[in-house]
Design a protein around this motif. Structure first.
Motif, PDB file in Angstrom:
ATOM      1  N   GLU A   1      60.884  35.620  23.025  1.00 43.08           N
ATOM      2  CA  GLU A   1      61.243  34.981  24.282  1.00 43.08           C
ATOM      3  C   GLU A   1      61.375  36.061  25.341  1.00 43.08           C
ATOM      4  OE1 GLU A   1      64.811  32.373  26.395  1.00 43.08           O
ATOM      5  OE2 GLU A   1      65.135  33.268  24.425  1.00 43.08           O
ATOM      6  N   ILE A   2      60.601  35.926  26.422  1.00 38.41           N
ATOM      7  CA  ILE A   2      60.714  36.862  27.545  1.00 38.41           C
ATOM      8  C   ILE A   2      61.661  36.230  28.558  1.00 38.41           C
ATOM      9  CG2 ILE A   2      59.480  38.139  29.335  1.00 38.41           C
ATOM     10  CD1 ILE A   2      56.889  37.715  27.728  1.00 38.41           C
ATOM     11  N   ARG A   3      62.743  36.917  28.865  1.00 39.74           N
ATOM     12  CA  ARG A   3      63.673  36.420  29.890  1.00 39.74           C
ATOM     13  C   ARG A   3      63.469  37.224  31.161  1.00 39.74           C
ATOM     14  NH1 ARG A   3      69.128  33.563  28.316  1.00 39.74           N
ATOM     15  NH2 ARG A   3      68.653  32.910  26.202  1.00 39.74           N
ATOM     16  N   ILE A   4      63.015  36.545  32.194  1.00 34.26           N
ATOM     17  CA  ILE A   4      62.706  37.222  33.458  1.00 34.26           C
ATOM     18  C   ILE A   4      63.960  37.269  34.324  1.00 34.26           C
ATOM     19  CG2 ILE A   4      61.256  37.181  35.529  1.00 34.26           C
ATOM     20  CD1 ILE A   4      59.162  35.678  33.844  1.00 34.26           C
ATOM     21  N   GLY A   5      64.264  38.463  34.837  1.00 38.00           N
ATOM     22  CA  GLY A   5      65.428  38.632  35.701  1.00 38.00           C
ATOM     23  C   GLY A   5      66.059  39.983  35.447  1.00 38.00           C
ATOM     24  N   ALA A   6      67.087  40.297  36.207  1.00 36.85           N
ATOM     25  CA  ALA A   6      67.811  41.552  36.002  1.00 36.85           C
ATOM     26  C   ALA A   6      68.501  41.490  34.649  1.00 36.85           C
ATOM     27  CB  ALA A   6      68.813  41.771  37.119  1.00 36.85           C
ATOM     28  N   ALA A   7      68.298  42.504  33.839  1.00 39.61           N
ATOM     29  CA  ALA A   7      68.789  42.462  32.455  1.00 39.61           C
ATOM     30  C   ALA A   7      70.310  42.302  32.396  1.00 39.61           C
ATOM     31  CB  ALA A   7      68.344  43.714  31.702  1.00 39.61           C
ATOM     32  N   LEU A   8      71.038  42.847  33.367  1.00 42.50           N
ATOM     33  CA  LEU A   8      72.502  42.684  33.333  1.00 42.50           C
ATOM     34  C   LEU A   8      72.863  41.204  33.404  1.00 42.50           C
ATOM     35  CD1 LEU A   8      74.003  45.521  35.582  1.00 42.50           C
ATOM     36  CD2 LEU A   8      74.178  45.285  33.081  1.00 42.50           C
ATOM     37  N   ASP A   9      72.134  40.449  34.250  1.00 45.55           N
ATOM     38  CA  ASP A   9      72.383  39.002  34.354  1.00 45.55           C
ATOM     39  C   ASP A   9      72.004  38.304  33.052  1.00 45.55           C
ATOM     40  OD1 ASP A   9      73.139  39.434  36.959  1.00 45.55           O
ATOM     41  OD2 ASP A   9      71.191  38.867  37.803  1.00 45.55           O
ATOM     42  N   THR A  10      70.859  38.700  32.495  1.00 50.21           N
ATOM     43  CA  THR A  10      70.402  38.067  31.252  1.00 50.21           C
ATOM     44  C   THR A  10      71.405  38.320  30.126  1.00 50.21           C
ATOM     45  OG1 THR A  10      68.112  38.373  31.944  1.00 50.21           O
ATOM     46  CG2 THR A  10      68.487  37.912  29.613  1.00 50.21           C
ATOM     47  N   LEU A  11      71.923  39.549  30.048  1.00 50.36           N
ATOM     48  CA  LEU A  11      72.885  39.856  28.987  1.00 50.36           C
ATOM     49  C   LEU A  11      74.180  39.076  29.183  1.00 50.36           C
ATOM     50  CD1 LEU A  11      70.759  41.883  28.139  1.00 50.36           C
ATOM     51  CD2 LEU A  11      72.541  43.599  27.893  1.00 50.36           C
ATOM     52  N   ASP A  12      74.582  38.898  30.450  1.00 52.90           N
ATOM     53  CA  ASP A  12      75.754  38.061  30.734  1.00 52.90           C
ATOM     54  C   ASP A  12      75.510  36.628  30.259  1.00 52.90           C
ATOM     55  OD1 ASP A  12      77.550  39.815  31.760  1.00 52.90           O
ATOM     56  OD2 ASP A  12      77.046  39.432  33.875  1.00 52.90           O
ATOM     57  N   SER A  13      74.302  36.122  30.536  1.00 50.90           N
ATOM     58  CA  SER A  13      73.974  34.757  30.087  1.00 50.90           C
ATOM     59  C   SER A  13      74.015  34.674  28.564  1.00 50.90           C
ATOM     60  CB  SER A  13      72.579  34.332  30.547  1.00 50.90           C
ATOM     61  OG  SER A  13      72.454  34.467  31.930  1.00 50.90           O
ATOM     62  N   LEU A  14      73.468  35.707  27.914  1.00 59.91           N
ATOM     63  CA  LEU A  14      73.450  35.690  26.445  1.00 59.91           C
ATOM     64  C   LEU A  14      74.879  35.687  25.901  1.00 59.91           C
ATOM     65  CD1 LEU A  14      70.498  38.172  25.833  1.00 59.91           C
ATOM     66  CD2 LEU A  14      70.526  35.737  25.225  1.00 59.91           C
ATOM     67  N   LEU A  15      75.772  36.443  26.551  1.00 58.36           N
ATOM     68  CA  LEU A  15      77.176  36.446  26.124  1.00 58.36           C
ATOM     69  C   LEU A  15      77.766  35.047  26.270  1.00 58.36           C
ATOM     70  CD1 LEU A  15      78.829  39.706  27.517  1.00 58.36           C
ATOM     71  CD2 LEU A  15      78.732  38.970  25.120  1.00 58.36           C
ATOM     72  N   ALA A  16      77.472  34.420  27.408  1.00 58.80           N
ATOM     73  CA  ALA A  16      78.019  33.087  27.679  1.00 58.80           C
ATOM     74  C   ALA A  16      77.452  32.070  26.686  1.00 58.80           C
ATOM     75  CB  ALA A  16      77.697  32.668  29.112  1.00 58.80           C
ATOM     76  N   GLU A  17      76.197  32.262  26.289  1.00 57.16           N
ATOM     77  CA  GLU A  17      75.569  31.320  25.350  1.00 57.16           C
ATOM     78  C   GLU A  17      76.167  31.437  23.949  1.00 57.16           C
ATOM     79  OE1 GLU A  17      71.292  31.977  25.655  1.00 57.16           O
ATOM     80  OE2 GLU A  17      71.466  31.828  27.841  1.00 57.16           O
ATOM     81  N   ASP A  18      76.782  32.593  23.672  1.00 54.34           N
ATOM     82  CA  ASP A  18      77.533  32.773  22.431  1.00 54.34           C
ATOM     83  C   ASP A  18      76.708  32.423  21.191  1.00 54.34           C
ATOM     84  OD1 ASP A  18      79.792  33.530  21.046  1.00 54.34           O
ATOM     85  OD2 ASP A  18      80.659  31.514  21.038  1.00 54.34           O
ATOM     86  N   GLY A  19      75.469  32.949  21.135  1.00 55.20           N
ATOM     87  CA  GLY A  19      74.603  32.681  19.979  1.00 55.20           C
ATOM     88  C   GLY A  19      74.910  33.614  18.819  1.00 55.20           C
ATOM     89  N   GLU A  20      74.031  33.598  17.830  1.00 52.12           N
ATOM     90  CA  GLU A  20      74.143  34.522  16.695  1.00 52.12           C
ATOM     91  C   GLU A  20      74.083  35.955  17.212  1.00 52.12           C
ATOM     92  OE1 GLU A  20      73.944  33.772  13.087  1.00 52.12           O
ATOM     93  OE2 GLU A  20      74.794  31.987  14.052  1.00 52.12           O
ATOM     94  N   PRO A  21      74.792  36.892  16.574  1.00 50.42           N
ATOM     95  CA  PRO A  21      74.702  38.287  17.031  1.00 50.42           C
ATOM     96  C   PRO A  21      73.298  38.858  16.833  1.00 50.42           C
ATOM     97  CG  PRO A  21      75.963  38.138  14.983  1.00 50.42           C
ATOM     98  CD  PRO A  21      75.698  36.732  15.422  1.00 50.42           C
ATOM     99  N   PHE A  22      72.949  39.830  17.662  1.00 53.69           N
ATOM    100  CA  PHE A  22      71.684  40.551  17.492  1.00 53.69           C
ATOM    101  C   PHE A  22      71.865  41.666  16.464  1.00 53.69           C
ATOM    102  CE2 PHE A  22      71.248  38.558  21.624  1.00 53.69           C
ATOM    103  CZ  PHE A  22      69.949  38.067  21.567  1.00 53.69           C
TER     104      PHE A  22
END
Ligand code: SAH
Ligand code: DHB
Ligand code: MG
Length: 229
Positions: A116-137
């Motif tokens: 999955e390619i997430r387009i945008g500033a990576a800091l924002d994407t990582l914040d979203s990933l934290l909020a999504e609270d998925g499985e750890p990487f």
């Protein structure tokens, strides 16, 4: 060891190692060409480094990888091969053109279903990933704007689990890392970002890291590799 009898260069040795250790990979060569033809900068990892990332992913048994800095998807493809058909790579890219070229390259290599390619500033994407609270990487490859390396490492620690691997590219920069950079220049800010990243790796008790210098077709640089405690 007396090596004065040879005129070989690190570039020659990289070519030798590619010939001996890497299978001929028309898709991987085509991916590089497509990126260069589209005008993307030639700053992807080298062939031996790409395969190193794939093997490291396999050694770690990583099934969920987060990459920061996709460019044309060259390192992404190696990571996607590393996680295997059941694995998944999330990769962060700011430039829509880079993401488009990457999508083409991933499809040509047949790994698009696991990326999955997430387009945008990576800091924002990582914040979203934290909020999504998925499985750890399980493994992180940090290779984007070096100014944010320290933030990316802090966020990786939050998005990972004990045992997750953090790899940071370009931590040596021809030795420039030894000196504080001029904050008024791009190059200086870059090296200061690299230095702050190394400081976090060395001082955050949640991570245990080392770094290896590299030479070859990409000049003198290095990878940091750490594990989350
Ligand atoms: N990992 C790639 C090379 C990445 S080059 C490989 O080895 O094949 C760095 C990439 O990070 C560039 O494509 C650049 O557009 C992207 N980038 C820079 N700043 C970014 C940001 N803040 N967020 C997301 N991507 C960024
Ligand atoms: C360069 C190389 C990289 O691997 C990178 O991520 C950024 C820049 C370079 O050679 O300039
Ligand atoms: Mg890099």
């Amino acid at each position: 060891m007396d090596t004065s009898a040879t005129s070989a260069s690190p570039v020659d040795v990289d070519k030798f190692l590619v010939e001996k250790l890497l299978a001929p990979e028309p898709e991987m060569a085509a991916a590089r060409r497509r990126a260069h033809d589209a005008g993307l900068p030639h700053i992807e990892v080298s062939e031996v480094q790409g395969k190193f990332l794939m093997l490291l992913t396999q050694i770690a048994g990583a099934k969920r990888v987060l990459e920061i800095g996709t460019l044309g998807g060259y390192s992404t493809t190696w990571l996607a091969r590393g996680v295997g058909p059941e694995g998944h790579v999330t990769t962060c890219e700011y430039e829509p053109l880079h993401a488009r070229v990457a999508a083409d390259n991933l499809a040509a290599s047949g790994v698009e279903d696991r990326v999955e390619i997430r387009i945008g500033a990576a800091l924002d994407t990582l914040d979203s990933l934290l909020a999504e609270d998925g499985e750890p990487f399980d493994l992180f490859f940090i290779d984007a704007d070096k100014e944010n390396n320290a933030h990316y490492i802090d966020l990786a620690i939050m998005l990972g689990r004990p045992g997750s691997v953090i790899v940071v590219d370009n931590v040596v920069r021809e030795g420039a890392v030894l000196e504080e950079g001029d904050p008024l220049t791009d190059a200086g800010r870059l090296v200061n970002g690299v230095r702050r990243g190394i400081d976090v790796l060395g001082s955050n008790p949640r991570v245990d890291a080392t770094a290896l210098q590299t030479v070859g077709v990409k000049g003198w640089d290095g990878f940091a590799v750490g594990i989350i405690r």
